[in-house]
Scaffold this motif. Structure first.
Motif, mmCIF file in Angstrom:
data_model
loop_
_atom_site.group_PDB
_atom_site.id
_atom_site.type_symbol
_atom_site.label_atom_id
_atom_site.label_comp_id
_atom_site.label_asym_id
_atom_site.label_seq_id
_atom_site.Cartn_x
_atom_site.Cartn_y
_atom_site.Cartn_z
ATOM 1 N N SER A 1 -11.211 -27.205 34.179
ATOM 2 C CA SER A 1 -10.402 -26.112 34.727
ATOM 3 C C SER A 1 -11.048 -25.496 35.959
ATOM 4 N N GLU B 1 -4.248 -28.656 34.842
ATOM 5 C CA GLU B 1 -5.634 -28.701 34.375
ATOM 6 C C GLU B 1 -6.324 -27.343 34.404
ATOM 7 N N GLN C 1 -9.731 -20.426 31.247
ATOM 8 C CA GLN C 1 -8.430 -20.932 31.695
ATOM 9 C C GLN C 1 -7.507 -19.807 32.163
ATOM 10 N N VAL D 1 -4.846 -24.742 33.450
ATOM 11 C CA VAL D 1 -4.322 -24.112 32.234
ATOM 12 C C VAL D 1 -4.997 -24.693 30.996
ATOM 13 N N SER D 2 -5.240 -26.024 31.013
ATOM 14 C CA SER D 2 -5.844 -26.678 29.850
ATOM 15 C C SER D 2 -6.725 -27.836 30.309
ATOM 16 N N THR E 1 -7.305 -30.473 28.917
ATOM 17 C CA THR E 1 -6.690 -31.755 28.557
ATOM 18 C C THR E 1 -5.335 -31.949 29.232
ATOM 19 N N GLY E 2 -4.994 -31.039 30.140
ATOM 20 C CA GLY E 2 -3.684 -31.087 30.789
ATOM 21 C C GLY E 2 -3.540 -32.280 31.715
ATOM 22 N N THR F 1 -6.183 -19.884 35.891
ATOM 23 C CA THR F 1 -4.726 -19.913 36.073
ATOM 24 C C THR F 1 -4.272 -18.776 36.980
ATOM 25 N N HIS G 1 -11.999 -36.438 27.123
ATOM 26 C CA HIS G 1 -10.578 -36.092 27.219
ATOM 27 C C HIS G 1 -9.848 -36.963 28.249
ATOM 28 N N MET H 1 -5.319 -21.245 25.064
ATOM 29 C CA MET H 1 -5.891 -21.030 26.413
ATOM 30 C C MET H 1 -7.085 -20.090 26.303
#
Length: 738
Positions: free
Chosen positions: A207, A94, A5, A96-97, A99-100, A9, A181, A1
């Motif tokens: 993000s 997303e 991010q 958080v990451s 690619t989430g 978050t 991604h 992270m």
């Protein structure tokens, strides 16, 4: 992270925590206010039917789709709000990451396709709704808008948030495409790929965009949590409950209600023989005396104004808007709630229930709200002006069109009940009608021994109950049909047609009295029950020994038809009641009546509110008129429909006991309807109700068009076709143009 991010978050978690806390607090407050209402135990019966009705009305959008484009646009927005909530949830992964994504379904192409399609259609839908709102803004030139009185900033805010959230969804996906991604193929998500082609390959963009989407969504939640009366937003949650708890879930959607709710106290029907005004609630005098369903109604109103746009009072310059009435009650309920929740309130004798200590912490505005009379003019500071209350014709157009099943008519009549029974406060001219009902058994005050005068000179005997051994139908003549000259022509026409068709029928004659409809709709439940109980006893005696299926009544007045068929069951009178147009349509279709002479001159049909909207009888009168227009198999002509017909028919102005009250404000409702009828070019206006006949005849005469346009009952039109040379007291064809 990464550092971006971490920031996104933390910010997403913080704004979400605040929004959720405020939302929970708002929901608890809303529930507390709704629970202040009186019990309504019948709302919990038949849960299966209720659930089915709720799903059909919401998923099928059965009310909204009647409005064409706006209904379809709203459906896509509703589906988008529900389904795309998953994308808001996905945004938390997303932030958080980059690619989430959602676990399990997040990578499925079908999920990508479905959400893409819904997002595109939802975006189109919300743009259409915004355009409609702007086009119909209250400040636009050219007349009243259905949004007049609505809190416009709230509507614009909600629509802007929906549009922004949908756009940010494409932006998030676009950044995923740009950074390679994105897990969905081009064929499933073409718009997202097109957006991605325009965006830079910024890894943190996903993000950041996800945070913006969450911030927009949570800002919306915070705003509505701080505005619990923001129905334009809260209805998307409350509508499911309000539809589930609707009064009669088995009735067709948009039924206009039909029967009124019986008068209740503490959730039980009021027994006037044992009722005590100091212990039992007579109508509604305080906002907390509405049932909890009433308070839920007020909370659910989305301020769309569909009820307002269809209301005959509002459309003719009266102060009544069903929407504004509900909004006034809603705002008053929530402003008064702190006082009520603190233990405040007046008992039925007017004494304060709370102690001074209980009310000590309340501010002066809350205490002032608590002192407002529910009904009162501007000088008295009332919540609802008397002119608003008494403008209602109980036509049911508001209930018919409301997409969230608010029961405006019941609430209006409940307030009328208190005004009439306890305050004796109602339009003075209606007092004559009520005295006539009590003393003479009919609103005109005609002698009871003249109830059978319409039978004179018919050329055949009209049998009375008790004089014949058996009959198929009891012919309920009604007060208008017995005493009012124009309505007597309809009565004679129906009797002649029944005799022609060989239908065995009998009348009560002097044993019949008013059904009680005018008394009940004006709010005098006591007089209604007095008349209704007398009639139920008479009818039960007339049908003694018969099975339910053989207790048949035919009525020419839709108000009697509705009262006998839908309301007498509340008092132990179970009958099968048909309107005369239904019976005549059956007799024509089975060949027992044969039209031979086409009726010329052009015919249009006015749907009576209590026949059509309240009871869904639309086809039968049109079938009868169709057969008369093409009598004998000739070329004939088609029925000419008015722009406002069937469930959107415009009231004649006589319902809700308005027949006996002067219309002193704005344009006369009957004149508005007559102008619409005349615009069709038809020379005959067919009706199926004696009240409508009186009002439209008066409207035609008021326009000086009596020589060009004739108002006549459906039965008389049919009789001219079936027996063109012997129609009693009727012309053979429509009048020629003068």
């Amino acid at each position: 992270m990464g550092s971006v991010q971490i920031v996104t978050t933390v910010l997403a978690a913080a704004i979400t925590a605040v929004a959720v806390w405020l939302a929970v607090r708002a929901v608890l407050r809303m529930v507390a206010v709704i629970r202040l209402g009186q019990p309504a135990p019948e709302r919990f019966a038949d849960k299966g039917t209720r659930a089915k009705t709720m799903l059909v009305e919401t998923a099928g959008h059965t009310r909204m789709l009647r409005w064409g484009v706006v209904g379809a646009a709203h459906w896509f927005v509703m589906v988008g709000f529900i389904v795309l909530s998953l994308l808001v949830l996905e945004a938390y992964f997303e932030v958080v990451s980059p690619t989430g994504g959602l676990p399990l379904i997040g990578g499925l192409a079908v999920y990508g396709l479905v959400t893409e399609v819904i997002a595109v259609l939802g975006t189109i839908g919300i743009v259409v709704l915004i355009a409609i709102r702007v086009r119909n803004r209250p400040t636009r030139p050219g007349g009243r808008s259905r949004f007049t009185g609505s809190t416009m900033w709230q509507g614009y805010f909600v629509e802007a948030v929906v549009l922004a959230v949908l756009i940010m969804g494409f932006v998030i996906r676009g950044f995923k495409v740009a950074t390679d991604h994105f897990e969905y193929p081009v064929w499933a998500t073409p718009v997202s790929h097109a957006v991605g082609a325009l965006l830079p390959a910024w890894p943190a963009g996903v993000s950041v965009a996800a945070l913006i989407k969450i911030a927009i969504s949570m800002t919306w939640l915070i705003v509505i949590a701080l505005n619990v009366t923001m129905g334009v937003a809260w209805h998307r949650f409350l509508a499911f409950f309000n539809i589930f708890f609707k009064r009669e879930p088995a009735r067709p959607a948009g039924s206009g209600l039909g029967p009124l709710r019986p008068m209740t106290s503490q959730g039980k029907p009021l027994d006037f023989e044992e009722a005590d005004p100091e212990k039992d609630q007579f109508g509604v005098a305080q906002v907390e005396q509405f049932t909890w369903k009433g308070l839920l109604d007020f909370s659910t109103c989305t301020e769309c104004g569909r009820c307002q746009s269809q209301c005959p009072a509002w459309n003719t310059g009266k102060p009544l808007s069903p929407k504004l009435l509900v909004l006034s009650l809603r705002d008053h309920a929530y402003a008064k709630a702190p006082y009520l929740l603190a233990g405040g309130g007046k008992d039925l004798t007017g004494e304060e229930k709370a102690t001074a200590a209980q009310l000590a912490h309340l501010d002066v505005l809350t205490l002032a709200e608590a002192e407002k009379p529910l009904i009162g003019d501007a000088e008295a500071g009332g919540v609802i002006d008397p002119d608003v209350l008494w403008s209602c014709t109980t036509c049911g157009a508001c209930v018919e069109q409301c997409p969230v099943d608010i029961e405006h008519v019941d609430h209006i009549v409940d307030m009328r009940r208190y005004q009439v029974l306890i305050e004796s406060s109602f339009p003075s001219e209606a007092g004559v009608m009520l005295r006539n009902l009590e003393n003479k058994g009919n609103p005109w005050g005609a002698p009871q021994n003249t109830r059978e005068d319409w039978t004179k000179g018919l050329g055949f005997e009209v049998p009375r109950v008790g004089e014949v051994d058996d009959f198929e139908y009891l012919f309920w003549v009604g007060c208008a049909g017995a005493f009012e000259d124009r309505a007597k022509k309809t009565t004679r026409a129906v009797a002649t047609l029944l005799n022609e068709a060989g239908v065995s029928f009998a009348i009560l004659g002097e044993g019949e009295t008013c059904s009680g409809d005018p008394a009940r709709r004006i709010g005098n439940e006591f007089v209604f029950q007095m008349l209704a109980q007398q009639n139920v006893e008479t009818l039960n005696e007339a049908f003694e020994g018969r099975d339910q299926a053989k207790r048949k009544i035919v009525a020419t007045c839709p108000h009697c038809f509705n009262t006998l068929g839908n309301e007498y069951g509340q008092l132990g009178g179970e009958f099968e009641v048909v309107h005369h147009t239904q019976l005549l349509a059956h007799l024509v279709s089975t060949g027992r009546l044969t039209p031979v002479q086409p009726v010329d001159g052009g015919v249009t049909y006015h749907d009576p509110c209590y026949l059509g909207r309240h009871n869904r009888v639309f086809a039968a009168p049109r079938e009868v008129l169709g057969s008369a227009l093409n009598g004998g198999g000739g070329a004939g002509s088609d029925l000419i429909e008015m722009p406002r017909n069937s469930e959107r028919s415009f009231c004649c102005g006589a319902g809700g006991a308005r027949m006996w009250m002067e219309e002193k404000i704005g344009k006369r409702i009957n004149v508005d309807r007559v102008e619409e009828a005349m615009s069709t070019g038809a020379r005959t206006v067919a009706v199926g109700c004696p009240f409508c006949s009186t009002m439209l005849n008066d409207g035609v005469n008021g326009k000086g068009a009596g020589e060009q346009v004739e108002v006549v009952d459906v039965a008389s039109v049919l009789l001219r076709s079936v027996r063109p040379d012997t129609a009693p007291g009727e012309k053979q064809t429509a009048p020629t143009a003068g």
